[in-house]
Design a protein around this motif. Structure first.
Motif, PDB file in Angstrom:
ATOM      1  N   ALA A  31      31.728  19.643  14.836  1.00 17.69           N
ATOM      2  CA  ALA A  31      32.694  19.309  15.891  1.00 17.69           C
ATOM      3  C   ALA A  31      33.570  20.508  16.239  1.00 17.69           C
ATOM      4  CB  ALA A  31      33.570  18.144  15.433  1.00 17.69           C
ATOM      5  N   ARG A  32      33.720  20.774  17.528  1.00 12.23           N
ATOM      6  CA  ARG A  32      34.523  21.903  18.009  1.00 12.23           C
ATOM      7  C   ARG A  32      35.918  21.480  18.473  1.00 12.23           C
ATOM      8  NH1 ARG A  32      31.063  25.004  15.454  1.00 12.23           N
ATOM      9  NH2 ARG A  32      29.526  26.127  16.740  1.00 12.23           N
ATOM     10  N   THR A  33      36.173  20.175  18.483  1.00 11.23           N
ATOM     11  CA  THR A  33      37.476  19.672  18.931  1.00 11.23           C
ATOM     12  C   THR A  33      38.586  20.229  18.047  1.00 11.23           C
ATOM     13  OG1 THR A  33      36.509  17.638  19.803  1.00 11.23           O
ATOM     14  CG2 THR A  33      38.860  17.577  19.241  1.00 11.23           C
ATOM     15  N   PRO A  34      39.703  20.693  18.639  1.00 10.65           N
ATOM     16  CA  PRO A  34      40.818  21.231  17.843  1.00 10.65           C
ATOM     17  C   PRO A  34      41.363  20.207  16.859  1.00 10.65           C
ATOM     18  CG  PRO A  34      41.098  21.764  20.167  1.00 10.65           C
ATOM     19  CD  PRO A  34      39.950  20.800  20.089  1.00 10.65           C
ATOM     20  N   GLN A  35      41.946  20.694  15.772  1.00  5.92           N
ATOM     21  CA  GLN A  35      42.441  19.843  14.695  1.00  5.92           C
ATOM     22  C   GLN A  35      43.373  18.750  15.211  1.00  5.92           C
ATOM     23  OE1 GLN A  35      41.357  20.376  11.550  1.00  5.92           O
ATOM     24  NE2 GLN A  35      42.510  18.709  10.594  1.00  5.92           N
ATOM     25  N   GLU A  36      44.237  19.105  16.146  1.00  4.55           N
ATOM     26  CA  GLU A  36      45.239  18.148  16.618  1.00  4.55           C
ATOM     27  C   GLU A  36      44.644  17.008  17.446  1.00  4.55           C
ATOM     28  OE1 GLU A  36      45.252  21.762  19.413  1.00  4.55           O
ATOM     29  OE2 GLU A  36      45.198  21.372  17.239  1.00  4.55           O
ATOM     30  N   ARG A  37      43.375  17.119  17.863  1.00  5.97           N
ATOM     31  CA  ARG A  37      42.741  16.055  18.643  1.00  5.97           C
ATOM     32  C   ARG A  37      41.661  15.303  17.860  1.00  5.97           C
ATOM     33  NH1 ARG A  37      43.164  16.182  24.077  1.00  5.97           N
ATOM     34  NH2 ARG A  37      42.599  13.978  23.836  1.00  5.97           N
ATOM     35  N   LEU A  38      41.457  15.649  16.596  1.00  8.21           N
ATOM     36  CA  LEU A  38      40.385  15.026  15.826  1.00  8.21           C
ATOM     37  C   LEU A  38      40.582  13.519  15.665  1.00  8.21           C
ATOM     38  CD1 LEU A  38      39.628  17.621  13.008  1.00  8.21           C
ATOM     39  CD2 LEU A  38      38.159  16.982  14.932  1.00  8.21           C
ATOM     40  N   ALA A  97      38.812   7.758  16.101  1.00  8.40           N
ATOM     41  CA  ALA A  97      39.073   6.432  16.673  1.00  8.40           C
ATOM     42  C   ALA A  97      37.840   5.816  17.330  1.00  8.40           C
ATOM     43  CB  ALA A  97      40.205   6.524  17.691  1.00  8.40           C
ATOM     44  N   LEU A  98      36.794   6.600  17.526  1.00  4.70           N
ATOM     45  CA  LEU A  98      35.579   6.093  18.171  1.00  4.70           C
ATOM     46  C   LEU A  98      34.637   5.421  17.176  1.00  4.70           C
ATOM     47  CD1 LEU A  98      34.801   9.117  20.533  1.00  4.70           C
ATOM     48  CD2 LEU A  98      35.930   6.969  21.122  1.00  4.70           C
ATOM     49  N   GLN A  99      35.151   4.976  16.046  1.00  2.00           N
ATOM     50  CA  GLN A  99      34.348   4.382  14.975  1.00  2.00           C
ATOM     51  C   GLN A  99      33.325   3.368  15.504  1.00  2.00           C
ATOM     52  OE1 GLN A  99      34.183   5.132  11.797  1.00  2.00           O
ATOM     53  NE2 GLN A  99      35.832   6.622  11.823  1.00  2.00           N
ATOM     54  N   PRO A 100      32.143   3.317  14.841  1.00  2.00           N
ATOM     55  CA  PRO A 100      31.741   4.138  13.699  1.00  2.00           C
ATOM     56  C   PRO A 100      31.283   5.531  14.129  1.00  2.00           C
ATOM     57  CG  PRO A 100      30.054   2.524  14.206  1.00  2.00           C
ATOM     58  CD  PRO A 100      31.197   2.228  15.124  1.00  2.00           C
ATOM     59  N   VAL A 101      31.747   6.544  13.389  1.00  4.46           N
ATOM     60  CA  VAL A 101      31.399   7.932  13.685  1.00  4.46           C
ATOM     61  C   VAL A 101      31.298   8.708  12.379  1.00  4.46           C
ATOM     62  CG1 VAL A 101      33.832   8.499  14.040  1.00  4.46           C
ATOM     63  CG2 VAL A 101      32.085  10.016  14.968  1.00  4.46           C
ATOM     64  N   ARG A 146      31.629  19.195   9.172  1.00  5.09           N
ATOM     65  CA  ARG A 146      33.071  19.390   9.315  1.00  5.09           C
ATOM     66  C   ARG A 146      33.789  18.246   8.611  1.00  5.09           C
ATOM     67  NH1 ARG A 146      36.731  20.716  14.726  1.00  5.09           N
ATOM     68  NH2 ARG A 146      38.718  20.888  13.625  1.00  5.09           N
ATOM     69  N   GLU A 147      34.713  18.594   7.746  1.00  4.40           N
ATOM     70  CA  GLU A 147      35.481  17.573   7.040  1.00  4.40           C
ATOM     71  C   GLU A 147      36.668  17.178   7.902  1.00  4.40           C
ATOM     72  OE1 GLU A 147      37.175  16.638   2.541  1.00  4.40           O
ATOM     73  OE2 GLU A 147      36.297  18.595   3.025  1.00  4.40           O
ATOM     74  N   VAL A 148      36.766  15.877   8.188  1.00  2.00           N
ATOM     75  CA  VAL A 148      37.771  15.369   9.116  1.00  2.00           C
ATOM     76  C   VAL A 148      38.619  14.318   8.404  1.00  2.00           C
ATOM     77  CG1 VAL A 148      38.140  14.140  11.282  1.00  2.00           C
ATOM     78  CG2 VAL A 148      36.280  15.815  11.098  1.00  2.00           C
ATOM     79  N   PRO A 149      39.934  14.482   8.364  1.00  2.34           N
ATOM     80  CA  PRO A 149      40.802  13.501   7.701  1.00  2.34           C
ATOM     81  C   PRO A 149      40.602  12.094   8.265  1.00  2.34           C
ATOM     82  CG  PRO A 149      42.037  15.492   8.225  1.00  2.34           C
ATOM     83  CD  PRO A 149      40.705  15.631   8.896  1.00  2.34           C
ATOM     84  N   GLY A 150      40.363  11.140   7.377  1.00  2.07           N
ATOM     85  CA  GLY A 150      40.180   9.754   7.800  1.00  2.07           C
ATOM     86  C   GLY A 150      38.791   9.424   8.287  1.00  2.07           C
ATOM     87  N   GLY A 151      37.930  10.439   8.410  1.00  7.54           N
ATOM     88  CA  GLY A 151      36.586  10.207   8.910  1.00  7.54           C
ATOM     89  C   GLY A 151      35.532  10.357   7.826  1.00  7.54           C
ATOM     90  N   THR A 152      34.372   9.772   8.064  1.00  5.22           N
ATOM     91  CA  THR A 152      33.228   9.950   7.171  1.00  5.22           C
ATOM     92  C   THR A 152      32.559  11.272   7.509  1.00  5.22           C
ATOM     93  OG1 THR A 152      32.893   7.563   7.009  1.00  5.22           O
ATOM     94  CG2 THR A 152      31.021   8.972   6.443  1.00  5.22           C
ATOM     95  N   SER A 153      32.314  12.099   6.498  1.00  7.18           N
ATOM     96  CA  SER A 153      31.781  13.435   6.741  1.00  7.18           C
ATOM     97  C   SER A 153      30.618  13.749   5.813  1.00  7.18           C
ATOM     98  CB  SER A 153      32.868  14.505   6.541  1.00  7.18           C
ATOM     99  OG  SER A 153      33.985  14.284   7.380  1.00  7.18           O
ATOM    100  N   PRO A 176      35.259   3.654   6.430  1.00  9.65           N
ATOM    101  CA  PRO A 176      35.162   5.090   6.698  1.00  9.65           C
ATOM    102  C   PRO A 176      35.925   5.902   5.656  1.00  9.65           C
ATOM    103  CG  PRO A 176      36.724   4.068   8.199  1.00  9.65           C
ATOM    104  CD  PRO A 176      36.082   2.951   7.427  1.00  9.65           C
ATOM    105  N   GLY A 177      35.619   7.188   5.588  1.00  6.97           N
ATOM    106  CA  GLY A 177      36.348   8.080   4.691  1.00  6.97           C
ATOM    107  C   GLY A 177      35.497   8.735   3.627  1.00  6.97           C
ATOM    108  N   GLU A 178      34.228   8.291   3.484  1.00  2.82           N
ATOM    109  CA  GLU A 178      33.360   8.893   2.471  1.00  2.82           C
ATOM    110  C   GLU A 178      33.034  10.333   2.856  1.00  2.82           C
ATOM    111  OE1 GLU A 178      28.955   8.262   0.370  1.00  2.82           O
ATOM    112  OE2 GLU A 178      29.484   7.204   2.222  1.00  2.82           O
ATOM    113  N   VAL A 179      32.954  11.226   1.853  1.00  5.77           N
ATOM    114  CA  VAL A 179      32.572  12.618   2.073  1.00  5.77           C
ATOM    115  C   VAL A 179      31.360  12.932   1.202  1.00  5.77           C
ATOM    116  CG1 VAL A 179      33.268  15.039   1.939  1.00  5.77           C
ATOM    117  CG2 VAL A 179      34.936  13.296   2.618  1.00  5.77           C
ATOM    118  N   VAL A 180      30.257  13.310   1.838  1.00  7.98           N
ATOM    119  CA  VAL A 180      29.045  13.710   1.130  1.00  7.98           C
ATOM    120  C   VAL A 180      28.952  15.225   1.188  1.00  7.98           C
ATOM    121  CG1 VAL A 180      26.518  13.549   1.083  1.00  7.98           C
ATOM    122  CG2 VAL A 180      27.888  11.571   1.794  1.00  7.98           C
TER     123      VAL A 180
END
Length: 326
Positions: free
Chosen positions: A124-131, A136-140, A145-152, A305-309
């Motif tokens: 993902a190229r979206t800036p940190q402040e817009r991640l 919010a488009l769950q499921p995603v 890229r490790e994203v706070p609150g997201g599955t990565s 959501p929130g798992e990191v592999v």
């Protein structure tokens, strides 16, 4: 004429809803009933209507995949693995290429999410402040890229970068140049940090150039900067930049692997066909693509959501590295 679910129900002496459950959600049906329905359906040649089943479940059986640049050799192995894994799970993949335009990513993701059951967003190229808007488009699922609150699903560069610096240090190189990738790249930040820590551990000087776009022409430009300095070893953000460096060194009469050692990242097919063959950090793109599909399907089925592999990288030594010149 095609055999309908109602025909199977009539032959089995059961209601249509019971037969439907036996075929689509067998755990909710008595085993004896399930086996009888499956046997009758097979004998009658019944083929389930996937479109009708999807509508009943409120699903499209489509998943979206966004990539920054489909022409970058890093992404085709991921795309192929995603498509293969999705096909095995009865899903179809929609692919979008944002052409390295971060401003387009969020809007493209929103459109694709409306047409699919979930999203895979690679690098993902979206800036940190817009991640958070992407989360919010769950499921995603975010791939690479490790994203706070997201599955990565993360391709951990640290091991591969450590091995690359260890390799150059063992060959006697005392000054290493790192050719940065795009400023917006999360992977570049991780690779840069890992190389810096490894150089510090070995007491090696690190020089940085860039940022550069992941293109061969970027490596051509970077090679002149390297030759103007003192570095005898080069680690590039990716194989494309590394291959551009080798091409320019050759033009200037500099011997890759003897006068200057070059390491790339990705282990793309081109790296083994270059001359000299390119020492590179292998990135498990295919494994990451399959893992990302599994993670997304789990989210679609209700997982939190929130798992990191995390997947590891490793160095592949070829001919583009050698002892530091004396």
């Amino acid at each position: 004429m095609a055999v309908r679910l109602a025909d199977v129900a009539a032959a089995a002496g059961l209601s249509g809803s019971t037969v439907s459950r036996a075929l689509s959600d067998p755990d909710k049906v008595n085993p004896a009933t399930r086996d009888r329905v499956l046997k009758i359906a097979q004998e009658m040649g019944y083929e389930p209507n996937q479109s009708a089943r999807s509508l009943t479940a409120g699903r499209t059986d489509l998943i979206g995949l966004l990539v920054p640049d489909i022409a970058n050799p890093f992404f085709p192995p991921i795309i192929k693995a995603v498509q293969a894994r999705a096909l095995a799970k009865g899903k179809t993949v929609l692919i979008a290429d944002i052409d390295e335009r971060p401003a387009d990513e969020l809007q493209r993701a929103r459109v694709m999410r409306k047409r699919s059951d979930g999203l895979l967003i690679a690098s993902a190229r979206t800036p940190q402040e817009r991640l958070a808007d992407l989360v919010a488009l769950q499921p995603v699922v975010f791939l690479n890229r490790e994203v706070p609150g997201g599955t990565s699903v993360i391709i951990d560069s640290a091991d591969g970068m450590d091995q690359a610096v260890d390799h150059l240090a063992a060959l006697g190189h005392r000054t290493i140049a790192y050719l940065n990738g795009p400023r917006r790249s999360w992977s570049n930040t991780q690779r840069q940090k890992a190389i810096k820590l490894a150089c510090r551990r070995h007491g090696i000087s690190m020089i940085e150039f860039g940022p550069f776009e992941p293109q061969i022409q970027s490596g051509v430009h970077a090679a002149d900067l390297v030759l103007a300095g003192e570095a005898t070893g080069v680690i590039a953000y990716d194989d494309l930049i590394a291959l551009g460096v080798i091409a320019r060194l050759t033009e200037r009469g500099v011997r890759t692997g003897q006068d200057v050692s070059v390491i790339g990242v990705d282990d793309s097919p081109m790296s083994a066909m270059a001359y000299p063959t390119l020492t590179t950090v292998h990135v498990p793109g295919a494994e990451a693509g399959s893992a990302a599909v599994d993670a997304l399907l789990a989210l679609i089925d209700g997982a939190d959501p929130g798992e990191v592999v995390r997947l590891e990288t490793r160095l592949v030594v070829r001919s583009s590295t050698g002892p530091a010149p004396t």
